[in-house]
Design an enzyme around this catalytic site. Structure first.
Site, PDB file in Angstrom:
ATOM      1  N   ASP A 104       0.655  -1.304  -0.254  1.00 19.65           N
ATOM      2  CA  ASP A 104       0.064  -0.010  -0.182  1.00 19.65           C
ATOM      3  C   ASP A 104       0.674   1.086   0.336  1.00 19.65           C
ATOM      4  O   ASP A 104       2.467   1.269   0.529  1.00 19.65           O
ATOM      5  CB  ASP A 104      -0.986  -0.108   1.490  1.00 19.65           C
TER       6      ASP A 104
HETATM    7  N1  URA Z   1      -1.267  -5.857   4.031  1.00 15.53           N
HETATM    8  C1  URA Z   1      -1.378  -4.656   4.293  1.00 15.53           C
HETATM    9  O1  URA Z   1      -2.503  -4.306   4.507  1.00 15.53           O
HETATM   10  N2  URA Z   1      -0.518  -3.602   3.075  1.00 15.53           N
HETATM   11  C2  URA Z   1       0.309  -3.909   2.298  1.00 15.53           C
HETATM   12  O2  URA Z   1       0.991  -2.905   2.507  1.00 15.53           O
HETATM   13  C3  URA Z   1       0.170  -5.398   2.806  1.00 15.53           C
HETATM   14  C4  URA Z   1       0.076  -6.433   3.349  1.00 15.53           C
END
Ligand code: URA
Length: 233
Positions: free
Chosen positions: A101
């Site tokens: 993310d």
């Molecule tokens: N899980 C999440 O919630 N975000 C990420 O970036 C990676 C794994």
């Protein structure tokens, strides 16, 4: 691989120029003029551009330390794309192996070898990804044990048909845990903690398989042969 990709991997042509070379009948595969950019070819085929036999560059395997507020995407959006932040030659040939993310930091692997990345992403290979998670609400050791048992058994996330695959939870301190996953559903870590009534306030990927992040934020390096081979077989 596709013929146009092979041309990009073995010359300085980009995808558009590779297609143009194919359409202008400048490319032959095993002696026959090629006309289809999507034609599947193998490195052992005799592929020539203007009569000159081409040899693909070796594949690349890179680790990069993703800063926060960057996108694991080829194009900019609400934040700049990772690819614009790193001075990596021919970055457009590379793909990201398991996206993070925008607000997640840490280990990102990049490669132009699709088979290698499949070994890392596909749950069938059970490649472990380790996340350092900062939580909003403190956890007692009893609460951590209860959540660890739920995560180990698999939990139901909203909108998913199957339970999450077994995950390992280790407490670092009251507000920090390490979570190890062998799959990568959308926002998985955040959704898993939301499902047990907590909230992730910072997330960092520290390790993928045997590869541990060891470059500082915003830096990258090539993987060693041993690191590359650790995902094969
Ligand atoms: N899980 C999440 O919630 N975000 C990420 O970036 C990676 C794994």
């Amino acid at each position: 691989m596709r013929l146009d990709k092979f041309l990009c991997k073995s010359t300085d042509l980009d995808r558009e120029a590779a297609n143009a070379a194919i359409l202008s009948h400048s490319v032959t595969v095993n002696g026959a003029t090629a006309t289809d950019s999507a034609m599947q070819v193998h490195e052992n085929n005799a592929i020539c551009l203007n009569g000159q036999r081409l040899c693909p560059r070796p594949s690349r395997y890179i680790m990069l330390h993703k800063p926060t507020d960057t996108l694991c995407s080829n194009v900019d959006g609400a934040y700049p794309s990772l690819f614009h932040l790193f001075d990596i030659e021919r970055a457009c040939d590379l793909h990201i192996v398991g996206r993070l993310d925008a607000d997640t930091t840490g280990l990102v692997l990049l490669t132009d070898d699709g088979r290698w990345s499949f070994n890392i992403i596909s749950p069938q290979y059970q490649c472990e990804k380790v996340y350092r998670v900062q939580l909003r609400d403190p956890l007692s050791s009893e609460a951590t044990k209860a959540i660890a048992a739920k995560f180990a058994a698999g939990i139901q996330l909203q909108g998913e048909t199957a339970l999450t695959l077994p995950a390992k939870l280790l407490q670092v301190n009251e507000k920090e845990v390490l979570l190890t996953l062998i799959e990568g559903k959308f926002h998985q870590v955040k959704r898993m903690f939301a499902a047990v009534g907590n909230r992730v306030i910072a997330l960092h990927r520290a390790q993928i398989g045997a590869v541990t992040l060891d470059v500082s934020v915003g830096k990258w390096r090539d993987l060693s042969r041993a690191e590359i081979d650790s995902f094969i077989g």
